[in-house]
Write a protein that holds these residues in place. Structure first.
Motif, short mmCIF file in Angstrom:
data_model
loop_
_atom_site.label_atom_id
_atom_site.label_comp_id
_atom_site.label_asym_id
_atom_site.label_seq_id
_atom_site.Cartn_x
_atom_site.Cartn_y
_atom_site.Cartn_z
N PHE A 113 0.84 -1.20 0.00
CA PHE A 113 0.00 0.00 0.00
C PHE A 113 0.87 1.25 0.00
O PHE A 113 0.64 2.19 -0.76
CB PHE A 113 -0.93 -0.02 1.22
CG PHE A 113 -1.84 1.17 1.30
CD1 PHE A 113 -3.00 1.21 0.55
CD2 PHE A 113 -1.54 2.24 2.13
CE1 PHE A 113 -3.84 2.32 0.60
CE2 PHE A 113 -2.37 3.35 2.20
CZ PHE A 113 -3.53 3.38 1.43
N GLU A 114 1.91 1.26 0.82
CA GLU A 114 2.80 2.41 0.91
C GLU A 114 3.50 2.69 -0.41
O GLU A 114 3.61 3.85 -0.83
CB GLU A 114 3.83 2.19 2.02
CG GLU A 114 4.73 3.39 2.25
CD GLU A 114 5.71 3.17 3.40
OE1 GLU A 114 6.84 3.66 3.27
OE2 GLU A 114 5.35 2.53 4.40
N GLN A 115 3.96 1.64 -1.09
CA GLN A 115 4.60 1.83 -2.40
C GLN A 115 3.62 2.41 -3.41
O GLN A 115 3.96 3.28 -4.21
CB GLN A 115 5.16 0.50 -2.92
CG GLN A 115 6.37 0.00 -2.17
CD GLN A 115 6.71 -1.44 -2.55
OE1 GLN A 115 5.83 -2.26 -2.81
NE2 GLN A 115 8.01 -1.73 -2.56
N ASP A 116 2.38 1.91 -3.37
CA ASP A 116 1.34 2.39 -4.27
C ASP A 116 1.10 3.88 -4.06
O ASP A 116 1.07 4.67 -5.01
CB ASP A 116 0.06 1.58 -4.00
CG ASP A 116 -0.98 1.69 -5.10
OD1 ASP A 116 -0.64 2.07 -6.24
OD2 ASP A 116 -2.15 1.35 -4.81
N ILE A 117 0.96 4.29 -2.81
CA ILE A 117 0.76 5.71 -2.50
C ILE A 117 1.97 6.53 -2.94
O ILE A 117 1.83 7.59 -3.56
CB ILE A 117 0.48 5.90 -0.99
CG1 ILE A 117 -0.80 5.17 -0.56
CG2 ILE A 117 0.43 7.40 -0.63
CD1 ILE A 117 -2.05 5.57 -1.28
N ASN A 118 3.17 6.03 -2.65
CA ASN A 118 4.40 6.74 -3.05
C ASN A 118 4.49 6.90 -4.57
O ASN A 118 4.91 7.94 -5.07
CB ASN A 118 5.64 6.04 -2.52
CG ASN A 118 5.79 6.18 -1.02
OD1 ASN A 118 5.21 7.07 -0.40
ND2 ASN A 118 6.57 5.30 -0.43
N ASN A 119 4.10 5.86 -5.31
CA ASN A 119 4.11 5.94 -6.78
C ASN A 119 3.12 6.99 -7.28
O ASN A 119 3.41 7.75 -8.20
CB ASN A 119 3.78 4.58 -7.40
CG ASN A 119 4.89 3.56 -7.21
OD1 ASN A 119 6.02 3.90 -6.90
ND2 ASN A 119 4.55 2.29 -7.39
N ALA A 120 1.93 7.03 -6.67
CA ALA A 120 0.92 8.01 -7.06
C ALA A 120 1.44 9.42 -6.79
O ALA A 120 1.33 10.31 -7.65
CB ALA A 120 -0.39 7.76 -6.30
N VAL A 121 2.01 9.62 -5.62
CA VAL A 121 2.52 10.95 -5.25
C VAL A 121 3.69 11.35 -6.14
O VAL A 121 3.79 12.52 -6.56
CB VAL A 121 2.89 11.00 -3.76
CG1 VAL A 121 3.62 12.27 -3.40
CG2 VAL A 121 1.63 10.85 -2.90
N ALA B 226 -4.91 7.31 -20.65
CA ALA B 226 -4.62 8.74 -20.68
C ALA B 226 -3.89 9.26 -19.43
O ALA B 226 -3.27 10.30 -19.48
CB ALA B 226 -5.91 9.54 -20.87
N VAL B 227 -3.97 8.50 -18.34
CA VAL B 227 -3.35 8.97 -17.09
C VAL B 227 -1.92 8.45 -16.96
O VAL B 227 -1.52 7.54 -17.66
CB VAL B 227 -4.20 8.58 -15.85
CG1 VAL B 227 -5.60 9.17 -15.96
CG2 VAL B 227 -4.24 7.09 -15.65
N ASP B 228 -1.19 9.03 -16.01
CA ASP B 228 0.21 8.66 -15.81
C ASP B 228 0.40 7.54 -14.79
O ASP B 228 1.42 6.86 -14.81
CB ASP B 228 1.00 9.89 -15.35
CG ASP B 228 0.93 10.99 -16.39
OD1 ASP B 228 1.41 10.77 -17.51
OD2 ASP B 228 0.36 12.06 -16.08
N TYR B 229 -0.57 7.38 -13.89
CA TYR B 229 -0.46 6.32 -12.89
C TYR B 229 -1.86 5.89 -12.48
O TYR B 229 -2.74 6.74 -12.28
CB TYR B 229 0.31 6.77 -11.65
CG TYR B 229 0.52 5.65 -10.65
CD1 TYR B 229 1.46 4.65 -10.90
CD2 TYR B 229 -0.25 5.55 -9.50
CE1 TYR B 229 1.64 3.59 -10.03
CE2 TYR B 229 -0.08 4.50 -8.61
CZ TYR B 229 0.86 3.53 -8.88
OH TYR B 229 1.03 2.47 -8.01
N VAL B 230 -2.06 4.58 -12.39
CA VAL B 230 -3.32 4.00 -11.91
C VAL B 230 -3.04 3.33 -10.57
O VAL B 230 -2.21 2.42 -10.49
CB VAL B 230 -3.89 2.97 -12.91
CG1 VAL B 230 -5.21 2.40 -12.38
CG2 VAL B 230 -4.09 3.61 -14.29
N VAL B 231 -3.69 3.81 -9.54
CA VAL B 231 -3.51 3.26 -8.20
C VAL B 231 -3.95 1.79 -8.20
O VAL B 231 -4.96 1.42 -8.80
CB VAL B 231 -4.33 4.09 -7.17
CG1 VAL B 231 -4.36 3.42 -5.82
CG2 VAL B 231 -3.74 5.49 -7.06
#
Length: 189
Positions: free
Chosen positions: A3-11, A155-160
């Protein structure tokens, strides 16, 4: 992925000026850093939405509303503290946000999100997050990930990653407006 990696990737994507696809307390949303005008314009392009229709922003804490509007957090608590349903509030005197997020009268729509993923992204980013339904304007809003069109996903840069398999549906937020004189009107019950 944790979960933390996912949030970090989104940010990380948001800090690069990117646009993300993420779950909220209502529907899946397209979002970006609400203080980045270029990213906000890109959200309008992805949605094919007229820029005269303001977008809302999510914040993680009531205190954040006072940083981006002319309304005190105590007023916000008095209004949204009674609601069990997610409530978007249109506040007078929006400030510190991309100009594209402000309505003609200078107001801004914001919601305090109680959902773990979107709140975590807002806190880690340290800024409000644009939140608009993950669909092309005029098409039905998508409540669950599997209904989002490939066109939006591409179209987006990252998908959570979080909550992609969650099939529970939520209602859209209630929308109210605080006028400059302090009166409150309901825009969407």
């Amino acid at each position: 992925m944790t979960f933390e990696q996912d949030i970090n990737n989104a940010v990380a994507a948001l800090r690069r000026g990117g646009v993300i696809l993420y779950p909220t307390d209502t529907v899946w949303g397209i979002g970006c850093d609400a203080t980045d005008p270029t990213a906000v314009r890109r959200v309008f392009e992805i949605k094919r939405r007229a820029d005269s229709k303001a977008l809302i922003t999510l914040v993680a804490d009531v205190a954040d509303i006072g940083r981006y509007s002319a309304v005190s957090p105590s007023t916000v608590l008095a209004i949204i503290g009674r609601s069990e349903r997610p409530t978007t509030v249109v506040y007078p005197g929006g400030c510190g946000l991309a100009p594209e997020l402000l309505a003609e009268d200078g107001s801004v729509g914001m919601r305090v999100t109680g959902e773990l993923v979107s709140a975590s992204i807002c806190r880690a980013l340290g800024k409000p997050l644009v939140s608009t339904s993950a669909n092309i304007s005029g098409q039905p809003a998508t409540g669950i990930y599997c209904e989002i069109s490939k066109e939006i996903i591409d179209a987006v840069d990252y998908v959570v990653e979080a909550r992609r398999d969650d099939c529970s549906r939520s209602m859209p937020s209630r929308v109210i407006k605080i006028n400059a004189d302090g009166s409150v009107i309901t825009l969407r019950p």
